[in-house]
Design a protein around this motif. Structure first.
Motif, PDB file in Angstrom:
ATOM      1  N   ASP A  51       0.801  -1.225   0.000  1.00  0.00           N
ATOM      2  CA  ASP A  51       0.000   0.000   0.000  1.00  0.00           C
ATOM      3  C   ASP A  51       0.833   1.273   0.000  1.00  0.00           C
ATOM      4  OD1 ASP A  51      -2.358  -1.441   0.005  1.00  0.00           O
ATOM      5  OD2 ASP A  51      -2.537  -1.436   2.182  1.00  0.00           O
ATOM      6  N   THR A  52       2.152   1.152   0.057  1.00  0.00           N
ATOM      7  CA  THR A  52       2.997   2.344   0.085  1.00  0.00           C
ATOM      8  C   THR A  52       3.142   2.904  -1.327  1.00  0.00           C
ATOM      9  OG1 THR A  52       5.011   1.059  -0.196  1.00  0.00           O
ATOM     10  CG2 THR A  52       4.334   1.534   2.066  1.00  0.00           C
ATOM     11  N   PRO A  53       3.301   4.216  -1.448  1.00  0.00           N
ATOM     12  CA  PRO A  53       3.571   4.796  -2.765  1.00  0.00           C
ATOM     13  C   PRO A  53       5.025   4.529  -3.149  1.00  0.00           C
ATOM     14  CG  PRO A  53       3.631   6.501  -1.103  1.00  0.00           C
ATOM     15  CD  PRO A  53       3.212   5.231  -0.406  1.00  0.00           C
ATOM     16  N   GLY A  54       5.281   4.436  -4.407  1.00  0.00           N
ATOM     17  CA  GLY A  54       6.652   4.201  -4.858  1.00  0.00           C
ATOM     18  C   GLY A  54       7.067   2.760  -4.647  1.00  0.00           C
ATOM     19  N   ARG A  55       8.346   2.534  -4.681  1.00  0.00           N
ATOM     20  CA  ARG A  55       8.889   1.182  -4.555  1.00  0.00           C
ATOM     21  C   ARG A  55       9.662   1.077  -3.249  1.00  0.00           C
ATOM     22  NH1 ARG A  55      13.354   0.373  -8.500  1.00  0.00           N
ATOM     23  NH2 ARG A  55      14.776   0.287  -6.761  1.00  0.00           N
ATOM     24  N   VAL A  56       9.350   0.061  -2.468  1.00  0.00           N
ATOM     25  CA  VAL A  56      10.080  -0.206  -1.231  1.00  0.00           C
ATOM     26  C   VAL A  56      10.831  -1.515  -1.443  1.00  0.00           C
ATOM     27  CG1 VAL A  56       9.908  -0.670   1.236  1.00  0.00           C
ATOM     28  CG2 VAL A  56       8.377   1.004   0.171  1.00  0.00           C
ATOM     29  N   ASP A  57      12.162  -1.436  -1.474  1.00  0.00           N
ATOM     30  CA  ASP A  57      12.991  -2.629  -1.681  1.00  0.00           C
ATOM     31  C   ASP A  57      13.267  -3.372  -0.394  1.00  0.00           C
ATOM     32  OD1 ASP A  57      13.185  -2.222  -4.443  1.00  0.00           O
ATOM     33  OD2 ASP A  57      14.913  -0.905  -4.198  1.00  0.00           O
ATOM     34  N   GLY A  58      13.155  -2.694   0.726  1.00  0.00           N
ATOM     35  CA  GLY A  58      13.415  -3.346   1.996  1.00  0.00           C
ATOM     36  C   GLY A  58      13.207  -2.376   3.136  1.00  0.00           C
ATOM     37  N   VAL A  59      12.947  -2.937   4.302  1.00  0.00           N
ATOM     38  CA  VAL A  59      12.769  -2.142   5.511  1.00  0.00           C
ATOM     39  C   VAL A  59      13.705  -2.713   6.569  1.00  0.00           C
ATOM     40  CG1 VAL A  59      11.169  -1.466   7.341  1.00  0.00           C
ATOM     41  CG2 VAL A  59      10.350  -1.627   4.976  1.00  0.00           C
ATOM     42  N   THR A  60      14.564  -1.876   7.100  1.00  0.00           N
ATOM     43  CA  THR A  60      15.453  -2.266   8.189  1.00  0.00           C
ATOM     44  C   THR A  60      14.929  -1.603   9.452  1.00  0.00           C
ATOM     45  OG1 THR A  60      17.329  -2.351   6.673  1.00  0.00           O
ATOM     46  CG2 THR A  60      17.823  -2.227   9.025  1.00  0.00           C
ATOM     47  N   GLU A  61      14.698  -2.398  10.471  1.00  0.00           N
ATOM     48  CA  GLU A  61      14.202  -1.821  11.721  1.00  0.00           C
ATOM     49  C   GLU A  61      15.271  -1.911  12.794  1.00  0.00           C
ATOM     50  OE1 GLU A  61      11.435  -4.608  14.076  1.00  0.00           O
ATOM     51  OE2 GLU A  61      11.061  -5.103  11.967  1.00  0.00           O
ATOM     52  N   ILE A  62      15.349  -0.854  13.577  1.00  0.00           N
ATOM     53  CA  ILE A  62      16.267  -0.789  14.706  1.00  0.00           C
ATOM     54  C   ILE A  62      15.456  -0.303  15.892  1.00  0.00           C
ATOM     55  CG2 ILE A  62      18.340   0.283  15.670  1.00  0.00           C
ATOM     56  CD1 ILE A  62      19.262   0.739  12.728  1.00  0.00           C
ATOM     57  N   TRP A  63      15.395  -1.102  16.938  1.00  0.00           N
ATOM     58  CA  TRP A  63      14.664  -0.727  18.151  1.00  0.00           C
ATOM     59  C   TRP A  63      15.657  -0.186  19.161  1.00  0.00           C
ATOM     60  CZ3 TRP A  63       9.400  -0.939  18.383  1.00  0.00           C
ATOM     61  CH2 TRP A  63       8.766  -1.614  17.345  1.00  0.00           C
ATOM     62  N   ASP A  64      15.312   0.916  19.801  1.00  0.00           N
ATOM     63  CA  ASP A  64      16.190   1.555  20.762  1.00  0.00           C
ATOM     64  C   ASP A  64      15.333   2.246  21.819  1.00  0.00           C
ATOM     65  OD1 ASP A  64      18.490   2.488  21.984  1.00  0.00           O
ATOM     66  OD2 ASP A  64      19.196   3.629  20.255  1.00  0.00           O
ATOM     67  N   THR A  65      15.968   2.730  22.846  1.00  0.00           N
ATOM     68  CA  THR A  65      15.271   3.472  23.884  1.00  0.00           C
ATOM     69  C   THR A  65      14.785   4.793  23.288  1.00  0.00           C
ATOM     70  OG1 THR A  65      16.726   2.532  25.546  1.00  0.00           O
ATOM     71  CG2 THR A  65      15.506   4.508  26.172  1.00  0.00           C
ATOM     72  N   PRO A  66      13.497   5.130  23.469  1.00  0.00           N
ATOM     73  CA  PRO A  66      12.993   6.401  22.936  1.00  0.00           C
ATOM     74  C   PRO A  66      13.792   7.575  23.481  1.00  0.00           C
ATOM     75  CG  PRO A  66      11.189   5.034  23.720  1.00  0.00           C
ATOM     76  CD  PRO A  66      12.459   4.371  24.160  1.00  0.00           C
ATOM     77  N   ARG A  67      14.081   8.522  22.619  1.00  0.00           N
ATOM     78  CA  ARG A  67      14.858   9.700  23.010  1.00  0.00           C
ATOM     79  C   ARG A  67      13.975  10.895  23.306  1.00  0.00           C
ATOM     80  NH1 ARG A  67      19.110   8.302  18.464  1.00  0.00           N
ATOM     81  NH2 ARG A  67      20.256   6.743  19.632  1.00  0.00           N
ATOM     82  N   GLY A  68      12.760  10.885  22.763  1.00  0.00           N
ATOM     83  CA  GLY A  68      11.846  11.998  22.985  1.00  0.00           C
ATOM     84  C   GLY A  68      12.276  13.234  22.225  1.00  0.00           C
ATOM     85  N   GLY A  69      11.580  14.323  22.499  1.00  0.00           N
ATOM     86  CA  GLY A  69      11.943  15.586  21.870  1.00  0.00           C
ATOM     87  C   GLY A  69      11.259  15.842  20.540  1.00  0.00           C
ATOM     88  N   TYR A  70      10.460  14.905  20.053  1.00  0.00           N
ATOM     89  CA  TYR A  70       9.734  15.104  18.797  1.00  0.00           C
ATOM     90  C   TYR A  70       8.364  15.688  19.092  1.00  0.00           C
ATOM     91  CZ  TYR A  70      13.293  11.871  17.076  1.00  0.00           C
ATOM     92  OH  TYR A  70      14.466  11.261  16.774  1.00  0.00           O
ATOM     93  N   GLU A  71       7.981  16.677  18.317  1.00  0.00           N
ATOM     94  CA  GLU A  71       6.647  17.239  18.429  1.00  0.00           C
ATOM     95  C   GLU A  71       5.877  16.811  17.190  1.00  0.00           C
ATOM     96  OE1 GLU A  71       6.373  21.366  19.319  1.00  0.00           O
ATOM     97  OE2 GLU A  71       8.142  21.310  20.610  1.00  0.00           O
ATOM     98  N   GLY A  72       4.983  15.864  17.348  1.00  0.00           N
ATOM     99  CA  GLY A  72       4.229  15.360  16.207  1.00  0.00           C
ATOM    100  C   GLY A  72       5.076  14.484  15.324  1.00  0.00           C
TER     101      GLY A  72
END
Length: 76
Positions: A51-72
């Motif tokens: 369902d994504t637009p364009g072409r997605v060849d792969g997704v790499t996920e990295i889980w880490d401790t949330p750092r915060g500081g993002y607004e939206g």
């Protein structure tokens, strides 16, 4: 509309996610998302779907401790 815009729209629809989508110089898109684990998994599932637009060849996920500081959820 581009991939980053759709990624932001999907993150906002899922709800409870903060972070950003950023175009990298080599054509990849970096997505950083913080929120409840199940919401992050929903975004990952969408990124891996057809369902994504364009072409997605792969997704790499990295889980880490949330750092915060993002607004939206931003497009960078």
């Amino acid at each position: 509309m581009g991939f980053r815009w759709f990624t932001r729209a999907n993150a906002l629809e899922i709800g409870g996610l903060t972070g950003f989508a950023l175009n990298l110089d080599d054509g990849r898109v970096q997505v950083v998302a913080e929120g409840r684990r199940e919401n992050c998994h929903r975004l990952l599932d969408w990124l891996r779907s057809d369902d994504t637009p364009g072409r997605v060849d792969g997704v790499t996920e990295i889980w880490d401790t949330p750092r915060g500081g993002y607004e939206g959820f931003a497009i960078r």
